[in-house]
Design a protein around this motif. Structure first.
Motif: not given
Length: 64
Positions: A1-5, A9-13, A19-24, A51-52
């Motif tokens: 799980m990856i925590r962004t902020h 909530p923690p995110l799956t891979g 999320v990275a694609w959307l931010i880009a 969802g997370a």
């Protein structure tokens, strides 16, 4: 799980990659101009985070 902020909530891979694609994409649109509409991307990002959060709540209920 990856925590962004800390508040997110923690995110799956897979979620982290989306999320990275959307931010880009948001950054690319911002380069095009400040008056470019980004609400569609923001809604997609919000849906992923919601969802997370639901997954995290479900896991917490199951654990305890």
């Amino acid at each position: 799980m990856i925590r962004t902020h800390p508040n997110d909530p923690p995110l799956t891979g897979a979620e982290a990659a989306k999320v990275a694609w959307l931010i880009a994409r948001m950054a690319k649109r911002n380069i095009a101009g400040e008056d470019v509409d980004q609400r569609d991307l923001q809604r997609k990002l919000d849906r992923i985070l919601d969802g997370a959060r639901k997954r995290e709540e479900k896991a917490a209920k199951a654990a305890g």
